[in-house]
Design a protein around this motif. Structure first.
Motif, PDB file in Angstrom:
ATOM      1  N   ASP A  53      12.907  -9.257   3.668  1.00 30.61           N
ATOM      2  CA  ASP A  53      11.478  -9.466   3.445  1.00 30.61           C
ATOM      3  C   ASP A  53      10.719  -9.644   4.742  1.00 30.61           C
ATOM      4  OD1 ASP A  53      11.663  -9.180   0.772  1.00 30.61           O
ATOM      5  OD2 ASP A  53      11.850 -11.312   0.335  1.00 30.61           O
ATOM      6  N   ASN A  77      12.331  -5.615   6.997  1.00 37.23           N
ATOM      7  CA  ASN A  77      12.137  -4.268   6.456  1.00 37.23           C
ATOM      8  C   ASN A  77      10.768  -4.073   5.806  1.00 37.23           C
ATOM      9  OD1 ASN A  77      15.507  -4.731   5.475  1.00 37.23           O
ATOM     10  ND2 ASN A  77      14.849  -3.508   7.211  1.00 37.23           N
ATOM     11  N   ARG A  78       9.739  -4.749   6.303  1.00 38.32           N
ATOM     12  CA  ARG A  78       8.409  -4.624   5.706  1.00 38.32           C
ATOM     13  C   ARG A  78       7.583  -3.510   6.345  1.00 38.32           C
ATOM     14  NH1 ARG A  78       6.597  -9.107   2.948  1.00 38.32           N
ATOM     15  NH2 ARG A  78       4.873  -7.746   2.373  1.00 38.32           N
ATOM     16  N   VAL A  79       8.012  -3.020   7.491  1.00 38.09           N
ATOM     17  CA  VAL A  79       7.333  -1.868   8.108  1.00 38.09           C
ATOM     18  C   VAL A  79       8.398  -0.822   8.453  1.00 38.09           C
ATOM     19  CG1 VAL A  79       5.390  -3.153   9.080  1.00 38.09           C
ATOM     20  CG2 VAL A  79       7.463  -2.892  10.402  1.00 38.09           C
ATOM     21  N   ASP A  80       7.950   0.402   8.643  1.00 41.91           N
ATOM     22  CA  ASP A  80       8.913   1.482   8.877  1.00 41.91           C
ATOM     23  C   ASP A  80       9.325   1.610  10.342  1.00 41.91           C
ATOM     24  OD1 ASP A  80       8.943   2.109   6.198  1.00 41.91           O
ATOM     25  OD2 ASP A  80       7.231   3.463   6.375  1.00 41.91           O
ATOM     26  N   GLY A  88       0.604  -0.568   7.570  1.00 41.24           N
ATOM     27  CA  GLY A  88       1.907  -0.010   7.191  1.00 41.24           C
ATOM     28  C   GLY A  88       2.881  -1.046   6.670  1.00 41.24           C
ATOM     29  N   VAL A  89       2.376  -2.217   6.272  1.00 44.20           N
ATOM     30  CA  VAL A  89       3.262  -3.264   5.737  1.00 44.20           C
ATOM     31  C   VAL A  89       3.466  -3.024   4.247  1.00 44.20           C
ATOM     32  CG1 VAL A  89       3.560  -5.734   5.398  1.00 44.20           C
ATOM     33  CG2 VAL A  89       2.455  -4.894   7.472  1.00 44.20           C
ATOM     34  N   HIS A  90       4.707  -3.046   3.827  1.00 38.16           N
ATOM     35  CA  HIS A  90       5.022  -2.801   2.424  1.00 38.16           C
ATOM     36  C   HIS A  90       6.146  -3.733   2.005  1.00 38.16           C
ATOM     37  CE1 HIS A  90       8.545  -0.800   4.072  1.00 38.16           C
ATOM     38  NE2 HIS A  90       7.753  -0.020   4.795  1.00 38.16           N
ATOM     39  N   ALA A 105       9.851  -4.876   1.015  1.00 43.95           N
ATOM     40  CA  ALA A 105      11.180  -4.418   1.448  1.00 43.95           C
ATOM     41  C   ALA A 105      11.817  -3.612   0.320  1.00 43.95           C
ATOM     42  CB  ALA A 105      12.053  -5.614   1.790  1.00 43.95           C
TER      43      ALA A 105
END
Lengths: 223, 325
Positions: free
Chosen positions: A54, A57-60, B29-31, B33
């Motif tokens: 969390d 891995n919240r942005v690429d 670009g925040v999404h 996980a």
């Protein structure tokens, strides 16, 4: 709209513009032209730090993790499947990184278990906690890095979701001094620049409107 | 009215604020996980390769040591028992002058799928004599490293059918749609190797190198003893040691452990029987006057094809214990 209401709206626009301009400049200053967001935490007296998907891995964009050990001790960083990382940590005292705080550019953490790091007597954990894991002895790591005093690991997002564990390679109770996560995303710089320009335009528009609306009043007063 | 307006303004401000935060996060670009998936290998191929190389190199180095500690650090199960027995009998290689180096890295053939424990890795390695060895590496929990649990040398001319892709992992421990169960074929193989009265093995092709060799040795031993003593040989499947690796096209590769018990009983009125040097070391006596019981572990690897007979593709045997009187 009355003159007073108009002036109030323009003043508000100017204030908002200044605020947006300030935020934009602040973001540009922190992100730099590379668009690098850096967040740090210095958990007190824990031998291991867990960073979950969390946060990771919240942005690429790839994330660079840097860990420092207190007193120049050896430090280990391992990336694993979230369930595996949690299983390695088990009930040993550790800090979990729960998020990022952009206002302080800091990692927010919570602590679990009672730590015994900094003491010279190993194995004196409080009941209900287990000893710090010897991270290098585990075979759950998809990638890892270790070094004395300081080490870094770059994680692409290709294997997401992943968790990170930072701690001692051999299970020693030396403390983790700091953990830093760094994301480089070039678009963030340009987005910050856009915010700055928008703030500047709002400020100029508001200020210009205020200036124009003041002149008739001044003329009336003079008459 | 003023109160209502204030509440409405607060609600609007909150909505705009939250929406603004969400928009800003989205624009940055925040999404969320991604959700974990359980249909992948427990370890990526590159990490598995590193682990396999480390374990097999350490195991090879430990083979040259006489003490058990280095072995126990990198071996477990039947591999540890057999390796230590070989060392006790002086069959292990001597101490190495330097660190063990591997000209060719082992090849990882299969990795456990998902996040469960224990985890297994099937590897193929080249022995010093050029033969091909199949090995099983096992890790019991997240804090325990992989250790060599079993190994067997492949017979010339045999092969292992395609396994599931490494990235996808293999459901090691289970295989569906088999014509016969792994336990059944191991039991049939064990029965077929009995001496002097072998049992039937309708589902196993027992013309392989290992089975033929065991039967030939038993016959030769009995013949050598002649009228001096009787010789019997029984095999049993050691429970809890069977590992099933499913094949991609159906069928399975089965690792099993057989315990062979050789019994030599001197006939009434018989003289003493002088033991071989190896058996003297094991039984700690030069001769027999009554009886000897020798226990040998046999790691066997069988292929249960999608259709057709099961066959032994690899095997390893090691005399592990014995008693004589």
């Amino acid at each position: 709209m009355s003159t007073l209401a108009s002036r109030t709206a323009l003043a508000a626009l100017t204030v908002v513009g200044v605020a947006v301009l300030g935020i934009g400049l602040w973001l540009v200053a922190h992100l730099g032209t590379s668009g690098t967001a850096t967040f740090s935490a210095s958990p007190k007296g824990v031998a291991a730090v867990l960073v979950g998907p969390d946060v990771l891995n919240r942005v690429d964009a790839p994330v660079t993790v840097t860990a420092r050990a207190a007193g120049g001790a050896a430090v280990f960083i391992g990336a694993a499947a979230p369930a595996d990382a949690q299983a390695v940590i088990a009930s040993s005292p550790h800090a979990s990184v729960t998020g990022v705080d952009v206002t302080d550019w800091a990692l927010t953490t919570s602590t679990a278990g009672t730590s015994t790091v900094g003491t010279s007597t190993p194995g004196t954990s409080t009941a209900g906690t287990s000893a710090p894991p010897a991270l290098a002895q585990s075979d759950v790591w998809r990638s890892s890095a270790s070094g004395r005093d300081r080490t870094s690991l770059v994680l692409s997002q290709a294997s997401a979701p992943e968790s990170l564990v930072v701690g001692s390679a051999d299970g020693a109770t030396s403390a983790v001094e700091s953990v830093t996560l760094e994301w480089e995303h070039h678009a963030w710089f340009f987005q910050a620049l856009v915010v700055t320009v928008v703030g500047l335009l709002l400020t100029l528009a508001g200020a210009a409107g205020l200036w124009r609306s003041r002149r008739p009043v001044d003329a009336e007063v003079r008459r | 009215m003023t109160g209502r307006k204030s509440a409405l303004a607060l609600a609007l401000a909150s909505a705009v604020g939250l929406g603004g935060c969400g928009l800003a996060a989205s624009a940055a670009g925040v999404h969320d996980a991604p959700a974990p998936t359980r249909t992948v290998a427990a370890l990526p191929a590159a990490a598995a390769q590193r682990v396999a190389t480390r374990v097999l190199t350490a195991a090879e180095a430990a083979e040259t040591q006489s003490s058990q500690a280095p072995r126990a650090a990198v071996m477990t199960g039947s591999a540890l028992t057999m390796s230590q027995a070989a060392a006790n009998l002086g069959e292990a290689g001597g101490p190495q002058a330097g660190p063990v180096t591997r000209p060719n890295p082992p090849r990882v053939l299969a990795i456990s799928r998902g996040t469960g424990w224990p985890r297994t890795m099937l590897v193929q390695d080249a022995a010093a004599d050029g033969s091909v060895v199949l090995g099983l590496l096992r890790s019991t929990d997240a804090r325990s490293p992989y250790r060599l649990a079993a190994s067997a040398t492949m017979h010339p001319g045999t092969s292992v059918a395609a396994l599931d892709p490494l990235a996808q992992g293999s459901a090691i421990g289970s295989a569906s749609g088999l014509t016969t169960t792994p336990d059944a074929v191991l039991a049939q193989l064990a029965a077929s190797l009995a001496y002097p009265k072998p049992g039937a093995a309708p589902d196993v092709d027992t013309t392989d190198h290992f089975s033929s060799s065991v039967r030939a040795n038993a016959t030769a031993t009995a013949k050598g003893l002649g009228a001096l003593a009787t010789f019997t040989q029984v095999h049993r499947v050691v429970p809890g040691q069977t590992v099933v690796v499913p094949l991609a096209g159906g069928g399975a590769l089965v690792f099993g452990l057989l315990e062979r018990v050789d019994t030599i009983t001197l006939k009434p009125g018989g003289k003493t029987l002088t033991l071989s040097a190896q058996n003297q070391k094991l039984l700690k006596r030069p001769t027999l006057t009554k009886k000897a019981v020798l226990q040998t572990y046999e790691t066997v690897v069988l292929t249960i094809p999608a259709s057709g007979s099961t066959s032994v593709v690899a095997a390893r045997e090691q005399l592990v214990a014995g008693k004589g009187e």
